[in-house]
Every structure is written in structure tokens, then in C-alpha cells.
Design a protein around this motif. Structure first.
Motif: not given
Length: 356
Positions: A219-228
Motif C-alpha cells: 500500500i501507499w501513503e498515507p495508509f502506511v503511516s496510518t497503520q504504523v
């Protein structure tokens, strides 16, 4: 009535072909380095089309149609700050903005003559070339090195992509993270058939990932940082780890560029203003994205700090990266034919826009 731009009537076959491509390619989707200017030769059109000039004024007031996608890019900053409207006003033109969710939707609108400018990722660009959509790439809006990743949920014991063999990985087929996933599997000496690939859009992938129904998510940002940040997920593999360049591009309808080169230059001037403004005003930039995307401020702050805004020339490195991506996707059957990315690139408008 608004005096909007009209193009010659196109065959419906083009739109139909692109619509089919959208069903397959549901993709997502700086310093202005003038070195390695790869599009200056191969990327130019073969005919002597009008030279980009900022002094020329359109004979009639026109409305320019611009498509946006949910991205942390100078385009969306320019929209919020009114930079495009300011540059267009000097030439007697107005801007009309329309929101899209994906790059293929941008190209479907361009193919149907409903859009003049847009922004998209690299795989939709290649698909559009295959389907003979009339467009030009006029600048790079992001290199995609840090914002496309494969993540695993909190508690996962996976240390490498090999540890996911036989397990479920969610990804939007044809997206930039799909390219990251394919490359990660290849580097590990495995095949994509060694995994269960679950092809879903982010709206479906997110709840599946959070519920443990899939073992990883490309997946791409901002989904990555949301999950992290919010759920304790971990980045297993990034595009940067793999040395991949997955650029995003600003694109324009070819006929619009030929008929109104001065407006293409003006548009890129506005994006350059936005790029500089974003670098100098990160806190306010975060608030712009919070308002536009309705996402968590903490997450967006992390992403803005991580991703460098670009409005740069299409270099030899970018074109070569696109060639490599096209070759791999053609091998996998995602692209029905090989295309030359250099043929869609045209740096002249940005070169004019960057002149002092």
C-alpha cells in the motif's frame, strides 16, 4: 455559458479500451534537478508544436479543467492557495477542479475530452500509453521511493517477504505498490504464485488487514503511516529498500498543450510556487492536507516530513525506471504491449516555467 475548451471528437473505442484498463489497473496512485534531462530529446514530440510562451494571451476567456487525486503533492497545495487561479488570471483563463480517486479515472476523463490536466502514478501512465490516450507527461510530482511499502500487522513474525510464502497479501492490482510487491518477490527468488494475492482497493483492504484476514498489505501513503502510527503495523519491505523509482507525474491533454502552451507553462509555474511554499511552510501544509483528506494530523505530519514535494524534469533515470516497470508488467500480462515511456515525456513546458 462558460467558454470551456472543446477538442476534436474522438472515437468511443478509446474510452472503452481505457475503461477496461481501469478495471485491471486500479492504481494509485524537490529540487528541480536539471541534470540527466532524458525527455529533452526522446520525449519531445516529433512535429514542431508551439513553443511554450508565457507572454501569449488566449484570444477568449476559457475554463481549464483540472483533475486531482488524494495525494500529498504541490498540486493540492496550489489548489488550496489559489496559485493556479493567480497564474491563469494573467492569461484570461479560469480553473475548474474535479476530484478523482485514482489515476486511471484521470486518464478516462482525458480520453473522453473532459479533462485538461491531471496527476497520476506511473502504472496508469503506462496503461494510458498502451491505450493511445492523447496525453503528455510534463513534470514529475514524486519519485515514489519512500511512500510505497509492504506492511505487516502488529504481532506478525514475518521478517522478510519469504516468510509470507503461502500467505495472503492484499494489494490493488496495477497500483504502484503492486510493482513493489512483484519486485520484492522476484528479489527473494520466489514467484507471485507462491503467495495468495488478494486484489482489493484500500477501502476493502484496510478492514481486512486490521481484522487479520490478510497477512500483509502492499500500500501507499498515507495508509502506511496510518497503520504504523495508529495500529502498530510494521514496514516489511519498502520501495526504497528495493531501489525502485515509482514516479508520479503531472499530465496534460496533448491537444490542450498544442493549442494553449502558455497555459501549460502557467500551470507548472503555479505548481512550482506550491512546491517551494510547501517546503517553507510544513506545519500549514499539514493543516491543508488534514482539511482536504480528513485524516489524522499526527499521521499527515509524519508523511509530510517523509515525502519531499517535487515538480521536476523527467530525467533519463525516470524514463529508464519506467521502461523497467513496463517490461516487467508486460511479462506478467498486466500490460498487453510494450511502450516507450520517452514518447510521452515533454520537458519543454517546465523548462520554460523555471526560467527566471
Amino acid at each position: 455559458m462558460k467558454n470551456t475548451i472543446k477538442y476534436r471528437t474522438k472515437s468511443k473505442v478509446l474510452v472503452t479500451a481505457l475503461t477496461v484498463a481501469v478495471a485491471v489497473l486500479l492504481g494509485a496512485c524537490g529540487a528541480n534537478d536539471t541534470a540527466n534531462n532524458g525527455a529533452n530529446g526522446a520525449g519531445k514530440t516529433k512535429d514542431a508544436s508551439p513553443s511554450p510562451q508565457t507572454e501569449q494571451t488566449p484570444s477568449k476567456a476559457i475554463t481549464v479543467k483540472i483533475g486531482t487525486v488524494p495525494a500529498l503533492s504541490p498540486q493540492n497545495v496550489a489548489k488550496d492557495k489559489g496559485f493556479v487561479e493567480e497564474e491563469f488570471a494573467k492569461l484570461g483563463a479560469k480553473a475548474e477542479w474535479t476530484a478523482f480517486q485514482t489515476g486511471p479515472e484521470i486518464f478516462e476523463a482525458i480520453a473522453g475530452n473532459h479533462l485538461d490536466f491531471g496527476q497520476t502514478g506511473n502504472i496508469p501512465v503506462l496503461s494510458a500509453q498502451v491505450n493511445k490516450v492523447p496525453f503528455k507527461q510534463i513534470s514529475v510530482s514524486g519519485d515514489g521511493k519512500t511512500n510505497n511499502n509492504i506492511i505487516v500487522p502488529k504481532g506478525s513474525e514475518a521478517k522478510s517477504i519469504s516468510d509470507l510464502k503461502g500467505k495472503k497479501i492484499a494489494v490493488a492490482k496495477g497500483s504502484v505498490p503492486y510493482n513493489v510487491l512483484v519486485r520484492a518477490i522476484e528479489v527473494a527468488g520466489l514467484k507471485i504464485t507462491d503467495f495468495t494475492i488478494v486484489q482489493v482497493l484500500p477501502a476493502e483492504a484496510r478492514p481486512a488487514f486490521e481484522a487479520g484476514q490478510v497477512d500483509a498489505w502492499a500500500i501507499w501513503e498515507p495508509f502506511v503511516s496510518t497503520q504504523v502510527i495508529k495500529n502498530g503495523a510494521r514496514v516489511l519491505v519498502s520501495g526504497e529498500d528495493l531501489g525502485l523509482i515509482n514516479p508520479n507525474f503531472n499530465v496534460v491533454h496533448s491537444e490542450f498543450a498544442e493549442e494553449h502552451p502558455e497555459l501549460v507553462t502557467a500551470y507548472l509555474k503555479a505548481l512550482e510556487r506550491a512546491r517551494i511554499w510547501q517546503e517553507e511552510n510544513q506545519e500549514e501544509t499539514v493543516q491543508i492536507y488534514v482539511k482536504q483528506m480528513k485524516l489524522d494530523e499526527e499521521v499527515l505530519k509524519a508523511v509530510v516530513a517523509k515525502i519531499k514535494p517535487l515538480n521536476s524534469l523527467i530525467t533519463d533515470e525516470i524514463i529508464e525506471a519506467q521502461r523497467n516497470t513496463a517490461a516487467k508488467l508486460h511479462e506478467l500480462g498486466v500490460l498487453k504491449e510494450l511502450v516507450d515511456p520517452a514518447q510521452a515525456a515533454d520537458n519543454r513546458y517546465l523548462e520554460e516555467a523555471l526560467k527566471k
